[in-house]
Design a protein around this motif. Structure first.
Motif, PDB file in Angstrom:
ATOM      1  N   GLN A   1       0.831  -1.201   0.000  1.00 13.93           N
ATOM      2  CA  GLN A   1       0.000   0.000   0.000  1.00 13.93           C
ATOM      3  C   GLN A   1       0.866   1.251   0.000  1.00 13.93           C
ATOM      4  O   GLN A   1       0.499   2.281  -0.554  1.00 13.93           O
ATOM      5  N   GLY A   2       2.020   1.178   0.643  1.00 16.39           N
ATOM      6  CA  GLY A   2       2.890   2.340   0.731  1.00 16.39           C
ATOM      7  C   GLY A   2       3.605   2.649  -0.566  1.00 16.39           C
ATOM      8  O   GLY A   2       4.092   3.764  -0.753  1.00 16.39           O
ATOM      9  N   ILE A   3       3.698   1.660  -1.461  1.00 15.85           N
ATOM     10  CA  ILE A   3       4.398   1.876  -2.722  1.00 15.85           C
ATOM     11  C   ILE A   3       3.550   2.744  -3.652  1.00 15.85           C
ATOM     12  O   ILE A   3       4.074   3.408  -4.536  1.00 15.85           O
ATOM     13  N   LYS A   4       2.234   2.744  -3.453  1.00 18.69           N
ATOM     14  CA  LYS A   4       1.340   3.489  -4.323  1.00 18.69           C
ATOM     15  C   LYS A   4       1.647   4.987  -4.247  1.00 18.69           C
ATOM     16  O   LYS A   4       1.741   5.556  -3.171  1.00 18.69           O
ATOM     17  N   ARG A   5       1.810   5.587  -5.413  1.00 16.94           N
ATOM     18  CA  ARG A   5       2.149   7.004  -5.471  1.00 16.94           C
ATOM     19  C   ARG A   5       0.952   7.854  -5.058  1.00 16.94           C
ATOM     20  O   ARG A   5      -0.189   7.459  -5.147  1.00 16.94           O
ATOM     21  N   GLY A   6       1.234   9.060  -4.630  1.00 21.09           N
ATOM     22  CA  GLY A   6       0.161   9.972  -4.271  1.00 21.09           C
ATOM     23  C   GLY A   6       0.314  10.491  -2.864  1.00 21.09           C
ATOM     24  O   GLY A   6       1.248  11.214  -2.544  1.00 21.09           O
ATOM     25  N   ILE A   7      -0.609  10.094  -2.019  1.00 21.59           N
ATOM     26  CA  ILE A   7      -0.666  10.625  -0.661  1.00 21.59           C
ATOM     27  C   ILE A   7       0.594  10.315   0.137  1.00 21.59           C
ATOM     28  O   ILE A   7       1.070  11.147   0.904  1.00 21.59           O
ATOM     29  N   MET A   8       1.161   9.134  -0.043  1.00 21.45           N
ATOM     30  CA  MET A   8       2.371   8.763   0.693  1.00 21.45           C
ATOM     31  C   MET A   8       3.552   9.641   0.304  1.00 21.45           C
ATOM     32  O   MET A   8       4.403   9.961   1.120  1.00 21.45           O
ATOM     33  N   GLU A   9       3.604  10.032  -0.961  1.00 20.71           N
ATOM     34  CA  GLU A   9       4.701  10.873  -1.432  1.00 20.71           C
ATOM     35  C   GLU A   9       4.639  12.261  -0.814  1.00 20.71           C
ATOM     36  O   GLU A   9       5.669  12.887  -0.583  1.00 20.71           O
ATOM     37  N   MET A  10       3.441  12.751  -0.566  1.00 21.53           N
ATOM     38  CA  MET A  10       3.284  14.107  -0.041  1.00 21.53           C
ATOM     39  C   MET A  10       3.525  14.191   1.460  1.00 21.53           C
ATOM     40  O   MET A  10       3.821  15.261   1.987  1.00 21.53           O
ATOM     41  N   ALA A  11       3.390  13.077   2.164  1.00 24.44           N
ATOM     42  CA  ALA A  11       3.472  13.094   3.624  1.00 24.44           C
ATOM     43  C   ALA A  11       4.879  13.421   4.123  1.00 24.44           C
ATOM     44  O   ALA A  11       5.861  12.886   3.634  1.00 24.44           O
ATOM     45  N   ASP A  12       4.950  14.326   5.098  1.00 23.47           N
ATOM     46  CA  ASP A  12       6.213  14.622   5.779  1.00 23.47           C
ATOM     47  C   ASP A  12       6.378  13.736   7.008  1.00 23.47           C
ATOM     48  O   ASP A  12       7.492  13.568   7.513  1.00 23.47           O
ATOM     49  N   ALA A  13       5.285  13.185   7.483  1.00 22.55           N
ATOM     50  CA  ALA A  13       5.320  12.243   8.599  1.00 22.55           C
ATOM     51  C   ALA A  13       4.072  11.372   8.559  1.00 22.55           C
ATOM     52  O   ALA A  13       2.995  11.835   8.174  1.00 22.55           O
ATOM     53  N   ILE A  14       4.241  10.125   8.940  1.00 18.61           N
ATOM     54  CA  ILE A  14       3.117   9.194   9.050  1.00 18.61           C
ATOM     55  C   ILE A  14       2.977   8.812  10.518  1.00 18.61           C
ATOM     56  O   ILE A  14       3.955   8.416  11.161  1.00 18.61           O
ATOM     57  N   VAL A  15       1.778   8.983  11.036  1.00 11.02           N
ATOM     58  CA  VAL A  15       1.520   8.661  12.442  1.00 11.02           C
ATOM     59  C   VAL A  15       0.464   7.567  12.502  1.00 11.02           C
ATOM     60  O   VAL A  15      -0.634   7.728  11.955  1.00 11.02           O
ATOM     61  N   ILE A  16       0.811   6.450  13.135  1.00 12.80           N
ATOM     62  CA  ILE A  16      -0.142   5.347  13.316  1.00 12.80           C
ATOM     63  C   ILE A  16      -0.945   5.637  14.576  1.00 12.80           C
ATOM     64  O   ILE A  16      -0.435   5.559  15.698  1.00 12.80           O
ATOM     65  N   ASN A  17      -2.210   6.006  14.398  1.00 14.76           N
ATOM     66  CA  ASN A  17      -3.066   6.364  15.529  1.00 14.76           C
ATOM     67  C   ASN A  17      -3.709   5.121  16.147  1.00 14.76           C
ATOM     68  O   ASN A  17      -3.617   4.026  15.611  1.00 14.76           O
TER      69      ASN A  17
END
Length: 362
Positions: A218-234
């Motif tokens: 799922q993380g390989i998919k381009r788009g939202i992951m590329e724009m993120a400066d940080a990922i937080v698992i809530n």
């Protein structure tokens, strides 16, 4: 011989005690008169600069208005506030519905106000495509933050804008900054459409995730992951802690598949619980580390300049579209052209050319 009843029936209603008025008539009259009175643009500017929340709210309502008569006054307020803006940290927060954005923002906002920060939350609520209404329930969800004197929460309907953010959100940021707010939090609708628009108006882009929402692929998919400066698992609490830690590792691996950012920043992953407030301070420290880097390499100012240019073009597009549909001649021709397109008498592209030629002649 009939016996006359001396006791009244139990079904009889006794006379009640009249209740005193709970609303002061004089206070009600004062409220009505104050609502009728429309403050001038300069009065709104002075109120915003003085930190007057009612004047800030009224100004935001003014710039959100679709009434063309309000446009000139709204522009005057924005131009008056502009010299006092650009002094905050703008943070975009996104994630799929159910990830806990509102709960996280409340916990994060309370943490910031405890540090002496003034926090403005601009929450975009999705509008129904059928009824065109919005719930605007973010204040209800953030019941603790809404009572904080150093916090301001403004829910707005997404309306017809794609994903719910547009020029009006950008201008609202300017007003909040002029009113003295140190941190602006922008919550997206979370439907996968508004992320690009939010990314173009914030300094730091935070992506909220939950465990069990997908593997490393799922993380390989381009788009939202590329724009993120940080990922937080809530929602890393209770029995979900181990799953959250595993998700953190997988998303961290996925981030290494992307090319380096222009800012020189390497996106981070972390876990937190908006319920127990565990890890909230780590998120803020990550943002501070990012700001330290982009200020030292001058990327912060360069990004702000690019964003200003982007929103100038967007405003031109927005105004052209609005002007086009507000022409009476165009509206008359549009109705007949729509019917011709529906009946396959003319192609949509040819119909568009006819309308545009008419517009430019007008």
């Amino acid at each position: 011989m009939s016996v006359k009843k001396t006791n009244p029936s139990a079904l009889n209603e006794k006379a009640g005690v009249s209740q005193p008025e709970t609303i002061s008539s004089s206070a009600m009259q004062h409220i009505k008169e104050s609502r009728k009175k429309q403050p001038s643009a300069q009065e709104l500017i002075d109120g915003i600069l003085a930190g007057n929340i009612p004047y800030l709210s009224r100004s935001i309502t003014l710039i959100e208005s679709t009434n063309s008569n309000h446009l000139a006054k709204a522009n005057e307020v924005i131009n008056g506030c502009l010299p006092y803006a650009n002094k905050s940290i703008r943070i975009g927060i996104t994630g799929v519905p159910g990830v806990g954005k509102s709960t996280f923002i409340e916990a994060f906002g309370k943490h910031l106000t405890s540090l002496g920060k003034k926090v403005a939350v601009l929450a975009v609520d999705p509008s129904s495509t059928i009824s065109h209404g919005s719930i605007l329930g973010d204040k209800t969800r953030m019941e603790e933050l809404v009572k904080d004197k150093n916090a301001f929460i403004r829910p707005s309907a997404s309306g017809e804008t794609l994903g719910g953010v547009a020029r009006k959100t950008r201008e609202t940021i300017t007003l909040c900054e002029a009113s003295g707010f140190d941190v602006i939090l922008i919550e997206t609708v979370g439907v996968g459409q508004s992320e690009t628009a939010v990314h173009s108006m914030v300094d730091f882009f935070l992506l909220l995730k939950i465990s069990g929402a997908g593997d490393e692929l799922q993380g390989i998919k381009r788009g939202i992951m590329e724009m993120a400066d940080a990922i937080v698992i809530n929602k890393a609490d209770g029995d979900n802690i181990k799953k959250a830690q595993l998700a953190k590792v997988e998303f961290n691996r996925a981030l290494h598949l992307f090319s380096a950012k222009k800012s020189g920043w390497i996106p981070t992953t972390s876990t937190c619980s908006a319920i127990t407030h565990e890890g909230i301070d780590t998120v803020w420290q990550t943002i501070l580390n990012y700001l330290e880097l982009v200020n030292s390499n001058h990327y912060f100012l360069e990004k702000r300049k690019e964003q200003n240019q982007f929103w100038m073009i967007e405003t031109i597009n927005d105004q052209l579209k609005s002007h086009f549909y507000n022409q009476p001649d165009i509206n008359l021709l549009l109705d007949s052209t729509k019917k011709a397109v529906q009946n396959n008498e003319i192609s949509p592209f040819a119909a568009a050319q006819i309308l545009l030629k008419k517009y430019f002649k007008t």
